[in-house]
Motif scaffolding. Sequence first.
Motif, PDB file in Angstrom:
ATOM      1  N   TRP A 116       0.831  -1.207   0.000  1.00  0.00           N
ATOM      2  CA  TRP A 116       0.000   0.000   0.000  1.00  0.00           C
ATOM      3  C   TRP A 116       0.870   1.263   0.000  1.00  0.00           C
ATOM      4  CZ3 TRP A 116      -4.464   1.708  -1.314  1.00  0.00           C
ATOM      5  CH2 TRP A 116      -4.913   2.947  -0.857  1.00  0.00           C
ATOM      6  N   ILE A 117       1.901   1.283   0.813  1.00  0.00           N
ATOM      7  CA  ILE A 117       2.798   2.454   0.869  1.00  0.00           C
ATOM      8  C   ILE A 117       3.507   2.623  -0.479  1.00  0.00           C
ATOM      9  CG2 ILE A 117       4.914   3.349   1.937  1.00  0.00           C
ATOM     10  CD1 ILE A 117       3.912   2.125   4.590  1.00  0.00           C
ATOM     11  N   ALA A 118       3.936   1.510  -1.081  1.00  0.00           N
ATOM     12  CA  ALA A 118       4.600   1.599  -2.387  1.00  0.00           C
ATOM     13  C   ALA A 118       3.624   2.118  -3.449  1.00  0.00           C
ATOM     14  CB  ALA A 118       5.142   0.229  -2.788  1.00  0.00           C
ATOM     15  N   PHE A 119       2.384   1.663  -3.429  1.00  0.00           N
ATOM     16  CA  PHE A 119       1.377   2.127  -4.383  1.00  0.00           C
ATOM     17  C   PHE A 119       1.121   3.624  -4.217  1.00  0.00           C
ATOM     18  CE2 PHE A 119      -3.137   3.028  -5.205  1.00  0.00           C
ATOM     19  CZ  PHE A 119      -3.172   2.773  -6.570  1.00  0.00           C
ATOM     20  N   VAL A 120       0.947   4.060  -2.981  1.00  0.00           N
ATOM     21  CA  VAL A 120       0.700   5.488  -2.722  1.00  0.00           C
ATOM     22  C   VAL A 120       1.904   6.319  -3.161  1.00  0.00           C
ATOM     23  CG1 VAL A 120       0.336   7.196  -0.894  1.00  0.00           C
ATOM     24  CG2 VAL A 120      -0.987   5.074  -0.903  1.00  0.00           C
ATOM     25  N   ALA A 121       3.118   5.850  -2.886  1.00  0.00           N
ATOM     26  CA  ALA A 121       4.326   6.599  -3.281  1.00  0.00           C
ATOM     27  C   ALA A 121       4.421   6.707  -4.800  1.00  0.00           C
ATOM     28  CB  ALA A 121       5.567   5.917  -2.719  1.00  0.00           C
ATOM     29  N   ILE A 122       4.113   5.625  -5.504  1.00  0.00           N
ATOM     30  CA  ILE A 122       4.167   5.652  -6.977  1.00  0.00           C
ATOM     31  C   ILE A 122       3.124   6.625  -7.524  1.00  0.00           C
ATOM     32  CG2 ILE A 122       3.699   4.277  -9.051  1.00  0.00           C
ATOM     33  CD1 ILE A 122       4.998   1.908  -7.559  1.00  0.00           C
ATOM     34  N   VAL A 123       1.929   6.613  -6.956  1.00  0.00           N
ATOM     35  CA  VAL A 123       0.879   7.526  -7.409  1.00  0.00           C
ATOM     36  C   VAL A 123       1.285   8.970  -7.146  1.00  0.00           C
ATOM     37  CG1 VAL A 123      -1.498   8.286  -6.982  1.00  0.00           C
ATOM     38  CG2 VAL A 123      -0.995   5.853  -7.259  1.00  0.00           C
ATOM     39  N   ILE A 124       1.791   9.255  -5.969  1.00  0.00           N
ATOM     40  CA  ILE A 124       2.169  10.642  -5.620  1.00  0.00           C
ATOM     41  C   ILE A 124       3.316  11.122  -6.501  1.00  0.00           C
ATOM     42  CG2 ILE A 124       3.201  12.071  -3.809  1.00  0.00           C
ATOM     43  CD1 ILE A 124       1.470  10.557  -1.793  1.00  0.00           C
ATOM     44  N   PHE A 125       4.366  10.299  -6.652  1.00  0.00           N
ATOM     45  CA  PHE A 125       5.494  10.718  -7.475  1.00  0.00           C
ATOM     46  C   PHE A 125       5.104  10.781  -8.950  1.00  0.00           C
ATOM     47  CE2 PHE A 125       8.127   9.125  -3.819  1.00  0.00           C
ATOM     48  CZ  PHE A 125       8.584  10.386  -3.454  1.00  0.00           C
ATOM     49  N   GLY A 126       4.185   9.932  -9.368  1.00  0.00           N
ATOM     50  CA  GLY A 126       3.708   9.992 -10.756  1.00  0.00           C
ATOM     51  C   GLY A 126       2.948  11.273 -11.018  1.00  0.00           C
ATOM     52  N   LEU A 127       2.115  11.686 -10.081  1.00  0.00           N
ATOM     53  CA  LEU A 127       1.396  12.943 -10.229  1.00  0.00           C
ATOM     54  C   LEU A 127       2.320  14.146 -10.163  1.00  0.00           C
ATOM     55  CD1 LEU A 127      -1.836  12.292  -8.090  1.00  0.00           C
ATOM     56  CD2 LEU A 127      -1.631  12.373 -10.582  1.00  0.00           C
ATOM     57  N   ALA A 128       3.318  14.068  -9.304  1.00  0.00           N
ATOM     58  CA  ALA A 128       4.266  15.183  -9.185  1.00  0.00           C
ATOM     59  C   ALA A 128       5.092  15.323 -10.475  1.00  0.00           C
ATOM     60  CB  ALA A 128       5.195  14.961  -8.004  1.00  0.00           C
ATOM     61  N   ALA A 129       5.404  14.229 -11.131  1.00  0.00           N
ATOM     62  CA  ALA A 129       6.198  14.298 -12.368  1.00  0.00           C
ATOM     63  C   ALA A 129       5.364  14.881 -13.510  1.00  0.00           C
ATOM     64  CB  ALA A 129       6.702  12.903 -12.750  1.00  0.00           C
ATOM     65  N   ARG A 130       4.059  14.726 -13.481  1.00  0.00           N
ATOM     66  CA  ARG A 130       3.205  15.268 -14.542  1.00  0.00           C
ATOM     67  C   ARG A 130       2.910  16.761 -14.377  1.00  0.00           C
ATOM     68  NH1 ARG A 130      -1.467  10.758 -15.611  1.00  0.00           N
ATOM     69  NH2 ARG A 130      -0.061   9.144 -16.390  1.00  0.00           N
ATOM     70  N   MET A 131       3.109  17.283 -13.195  1.00  0.00           N
ATOM     71  CA  MET A 131       2.805  18.703 -12.972  1.00  0.00           C
ATOM     72  C   MET A 131       3.847  19.583 -13.671  1.00  0.00           C
ATOM     73  SD  MET A 131       1.773  18.977  -9.035  1.00  0.00           S
ATOM     74  CE  MET A 131       0.087  19.269  -8.737  1.00  0.00           C
TER      75      MET A 131
END
Length: 133
Positions: A116-131
């Motif tokens: 769960w922590i890995a999934f949340v980290a991937i989602v957060i960093f993925g969104l941050a890279a798209r900004m």
Amino acid sequence: MSAEHGNHPPPEPGNHRPPYQGSQAPYGAAPLPALPHHPWPGQPQFGGPYPPMAPVQPTNTMAVLALTLAFVFAPAGIVLGIIAKRQIRRSHEQGEGLATAGIVVGSIFTALIVLWIAFVAIVIFGLAARMPA
């Protein structure tokens, strides 16, 4: 019909006595044998001494805590389960299944939390890279 096999002849007219009379068995069944007045060999008499019960080993407290904490704080359940298994091997207490369950449940929950922590980290960093910067 013969009386040898427990069957009763039909009652005579005027004789209204029921077929069951104390020592006779009803419906042609064989009478029960008399109970012995003494117990069988090796059987204690009523009120007599009974063999003492074997002492029951107590359940390891650490094993109970391991399973309980596996649901509350999974890594603690793993650690306490391992400690409990070591103590049980030494002291021959009850609770090895509880300790094993604490380790298994704690491991499964810990793996789910890490995923769960890995999934949340991937989602957060993925969104941050798209900004845009």
